[in-house]
Design an enzyme around this catalytic site. Structure first.
Site, short mmCIF file in Angstrom:
data_model
loop_
_atom_site.label_atom_id
_atom_site.label_comp_id
_atom_site.label_asym_id
_atom_site.label_seq_id
_atom_site.Cartn_x
_atom_site.Cartn_y
_atom_site.Cartn_z
CG HIS A 293 -30.22 25.09 35.05
ND1 HIS A 293 -30.55 23.99 34.29
CD2 HIS A 293 -31.38 25.71 35.36
CE1 HIS A 293 -31.87 23.94 34.16
NE2 HIS A 293 -32.40 24.97 34.80
N GLY A 294 -25.73 26.48 34.76
CA GLY A 294 -24.62 27.21 35.35
C GLY A 294 -23.30 26.47 35.21
#
Length: 440
Positions: A293-294
């Site tokens: 996700h990041g």
């Protein structure tokens, strides 16, 4: 269709079309090589080329600065101050999504579950099809590629379903999610100055903001695809009605959940090698899912929270007392939502320190009146959230997925429903923000 998809992506930045094309060329070639290989060793070598090239590009553009910064912070603990090696790298939109999509093609061929296509244009279209290019759903080649290759015909049912789902998607995004985001952004900009009530309220709003934001994008993508003659898989199925975290992950971002299950969890051994290895595989899958996700430790922690609770649930599932408690659905709903809510604090906070500050503020138990700010923002937030929940309760009560709503509407009924929904959008639309998942 391929030209339209490339133009769509190039509208953001034409330079990064080269990355999509590189991935497409590599995996189109690798897929054929794997299928033609005579030995498992040769097949593994070709698959390794696909994995290294695709994950290598993803790592450079998404994670290079993250790992360099993490190394620098670790080095400081030992009294070493390394030079600044970070780079000014732009994160290409959608790279996490199309990387997983193209990898599923080569892995499925390696496993003997899919045969490679001999049409390069069709393969490129499968990778770059614009409704799902920048934020999913992550489509498998077994579902989408045959649809790309065969002629498409107009289907009234798909047209009806698509229009309704697109309109509901816009309501979820620009009416509900963006309205909730105004209050969330205010509180999470400085979590240290607000009381427990304000932070809890902002976190609840964020839980629904990210749900309606991402499910709204998925609705628009799936609905648009139907208008074009493609049927994507469902991506959200009322996840906040889940009575366990395991059930939640079967309903939240389903295309990613099933990708992680089929290509990571099962590849690590799944639950076939004993309970301890199963726990390890669950935790690794969720940690890497968080990192997907990041490029931030906050996302890793978020994944770790989910992984820990999933392991606990798997352990307790064998206990008769827990099985009896699970029959009390309200307890399951409440526990699951609280776990998800707690994890969202790390997901939303910009830094680890900000997340810890938010949790500390909550634990002060300063339950005074929440920060209101602009009264109209608060009233609108509560109103649009209630409307969004009513839509979900209706779908739950009718036991019908949003993807099928409108299938048998007459032209008059369809026109009336769409008109009402568009009027609703015009009345309550107040602000505009980027889709949250564009950053991933």
């Amino acid at each position: 269709m391929l030209v339209s998809s490339y133009i769509f992506y190039a509208w953001w930045d034409w330079r990064f079309l080269s990355l999509i094309l590189i991935s497409s060329i590599i995996d189109y070639s690798v897929g054929s090589k794997i299928y033609a290989a005579r030995t498992n060793r040769v097949k593994r070598n070709w698959l390794l080329l696909s994995l290294i090239s695709n994950l290598g590009l993803l790592s450079v553009f998404k994670y290079y600065n993250f790992f360099v910064d993490s190394f620098a912070e670790l080095a400081k603990l030992f009294g070493w101050q390394p030079n600044d090696l970070t780079l000014n790298i732009i994160l290409p939109v959608g790279i996490s999504f199309y990387t997983f999509q193209t990898l599923s093609y080569t892995i499925d061929i390696y496993r003997g579950q899919f045969k490679p296509t001999h049409n390069f244009i069709s393969f490129c279209t499968y990778i770059a099809l614009f409704p799902q290019l920048v934020a999913g759903p992550i489509e498998r080649a077994s579902n989408l590629l045959p649809q790309v290759e065969r002629p498409r015909k107009f289907k009234k049912e798909w047209f009806n379903e698509g229009l309704v789902q697109i309109t509901i998607g816009f309501i979820r995004k620009i009416v509900i999610a963006d309205t909730l985001g105004v209050y969330v952004d205010t509180i999470y900009a400085n979590t240290g100055i607000y009381n427990s009530t304000s932070i809890i309220l902002a976190t609840i709003f964020y839980a629904f903001q990210i749900y309606f934001d991402f499910s709204g994008y998925s609705d628009i993508a799936i609905g648009t695809a139907k208008l074009l003659g493609f049927k994507f898989n469902q991506n959200f199925n009322l996840p906040y009605f889940s009575s366990s975290l395991t059930e939640f992950w079967r309903k939240w971002h389903m295309s990613l959940s099933y990708w992680l299950r089929d290509y990571l969890y099962i590849s690590l051994g799944g639950n076939r090698k004993g309970i301890k290895i199963t726990y390890r595989n669950l935790m690794l899958t969720m940690l890497l899912g968080g990192l997907w996700h990041g490029s931030s430790w906050n996302f890793v922690i978020w994944g770790g929270i989910h992984g820990t609770v999933l392991c606990v649930e798997k352990f307790l599932n064998s206990k008769s007392l827990f099985t009896s408690i699970r029959k009390i659905k309200l307890l399951g709903f409440s526990f699951t939502f609280l776990v998800v809510l707690f994890a969202w604090v790390f997901f939303r906070a910009q830094t680890f320190d900000s997340a810890i500050t938010a949790i500390k503020q909550i634990l002060t138990f300063s339950f005074g009146p929440p920060y209101i700010g602009n009264i109209s923002v608060m009233v609108n937030s509560i109103l649009v959230l209630a409307i969004g929940l009513l839509i979900d309760f209706y779908l739950k009560y009718k036991d019908i997925p949003l993807e099928e709503v409108g299938r048998n509407y007459t032209p008059y009924k369809l026109s009336f429903i769409i008109s009402i929904l568009v009027i609703f959008i015009c009345l309550f639309y107040s602000t505009s923000q980027n889709f949250i998942y564009f950053q991933f």
